[in-house]
Design a protein around this motif. Sequence first.
Motif, PDB file in Angstrom:
ATOM      1  N   LYS A  27       0.728  -1.416   0.154  1.00 41.24           N
ATOM      2  CA  LYS A  27      -0.014   0.285  -0.256  1.00 41.24           C
ATOM      3  C   LYS A  27       0.698   1.092  -0.309  1.00 41.24           C
ATOM      4  N   ALA A  28       2.085   1.141   0.835  1.00 40.24           N
ATOM      5  CA  ALA A  28       3.192   2.467   0.590  1.00 40.24           C
ATOM      6  C   ALA A  28       3.463   2.325  -0.281  1.00 40.24           C
ATOM      7  N   ALA A  50       5.439   3.002   5.373  1.00 42.42           N
ATOM      8  CA  ALA A  50       4.909   1.919   5.852  1.00 42.42           C
ATOM      9  C   ALA A  50       4.796   1.416   7.190  1.00 42.42           C
ATOM     10  N   GLY A  51       5.582   1.882   8.086  1.00 45.33           N
ATOM     11  CA  GLY A  51       5.723   1.905   9.621  1.00 45.33           C
ATOM     12  C   GLY A  51       6.903   0.497   9.850  1.00 45.33           C
ATOM     13  N   VAL A  52       7.672   0.317   8.722  1.00 38.78           N
ATOM     14  CA  VAL A  52       8.388  -0.534   9.160  1.00 38.78           C
ATOM     15  C   VAL A  52       9.296  -0.309   8.540  1.00 38.78           C
ATOM     16  N   GLN A 101     -13.486  -0.213  -1.083  1.00 38.99           N
ATOM     17  CA  GLN A 101     -13.511   1.419  -1.132  1.00 38.99           C
ATOM     18  C   GLN A 101     -13.932   1.324   0.417  1.00 38.99           C
ATOM     19  N   SER A 102     -15.479   1.197   1.374  1.00 40.08           N
ATOM     20  CA  SER A 102     -15.422   1.230   2.309  1.00 40.08           C
ATOM     21  C   SER A 102     -14.971   0.613   3.091  1.00 40.08           C
ATOM     22  N   GLU A 103     -14.101  -0.762   3.340  1.00 38.59           N
ATOM     23  CA  GLU A 103     -14.068  -1.762   4.533  1.00 38.59           C
ATOM     24  C   GLU A 103     -12.262  -1.459   4.339  1.00 38.59           C
ATOM     25  N   HIS A 104     -11.375  -1.505   3.575  1.00 42.91           N
ATOM     26  CA  HIS A 104     -10.457  -1.614   2.923  1.00 42.91           C
ATOM     27  C   HIS A 104      -9.460   0.100   2.935  1.00 42.91           C
ATOM     28  N   GLY A 105     -10.195   1.017   2.687  1.00 38.97           N
ATOM     29  CA  GLY A 105      -9.737   2.575   2.016  1.00 38.97           C
ATOM     30  C   GLY A 105      -9.269   2.489   0.259  1.00 38.97           C
ATOM     31  N   ALA A 106      -9.375   1.684   0.088  1.00 40.33           N
ATOM     32  CA  ALA A 106      -9.032   1.225  -1.295  1.00 40.33           C
ATOM     33  C   ALA A 106      -8.896   0.437  -1.961  1.00 40.33           C
ATOM     34  N   ASP A 107      -9.273   0.680  -3.627  1.00 45.11           N
ATOM     35  CA  ASP A 107      -9.320  -0.737  -4.305  1.00 45.11           C
ATOM     36  C   ASP A 107      -8.149  -0.328  -5.240  1.00 45.11           C
TER      37      ASP A 107
END
Length: 194
Positions: A27-28, A50-52, A101-107
Amino acid sequence: MSAVSTPPPTSAPPRRDAEATKAAILKAARHLLARHAHADITLKAVAERAGVSPPLILKYFGNKDALFARVMSFESDADALLDAPLEELGRHMVRHVLVSQSEHGADPLLRIVFAPLHGAQGDILRANFRTQVTDRLTERLTGPDTGLRAELAVATLLGLGVMYGIARGTHLRATTVDALVDRYAPAVQAHLTP
């Protein structure tokens, strides 16, 4: 009387789920690729977003080129999008876009809409989208104009995804996913099984 000494309880740092970590890295990287040229993106920037740590990216993906090959692939996204029988595929595809989109914030499919499509990376992204999404859908269709119908079905989905996820249409967002699927799926299905 002997005392048994026990070490004080320590709180171990929370373990990250490997799949969640890989998803965060992808995602990042997708986010950065949508805004910067591939050559300008560092593993450090991906890791920070990504926070890693950068070594964790290397552990999971090997190197920057392998990471971005995954980022520019639509293979697993297409697997999920096309995972239904043809007669139910329109409903499934619409639900997939809306739930992503609604549950994961992105497609992940929507990155074809806003990714920079210039240069070699743009060529790779377009070619991957065609072969991994629209061509795979075309292969499932029967009858005339299968390629055109597949592209129109995908275009219809991308339009919904843009309005729902990027433009965040207020009426769309205020309507339940089930109601949107009921209203929108027939438009997609009309291209799949005319």
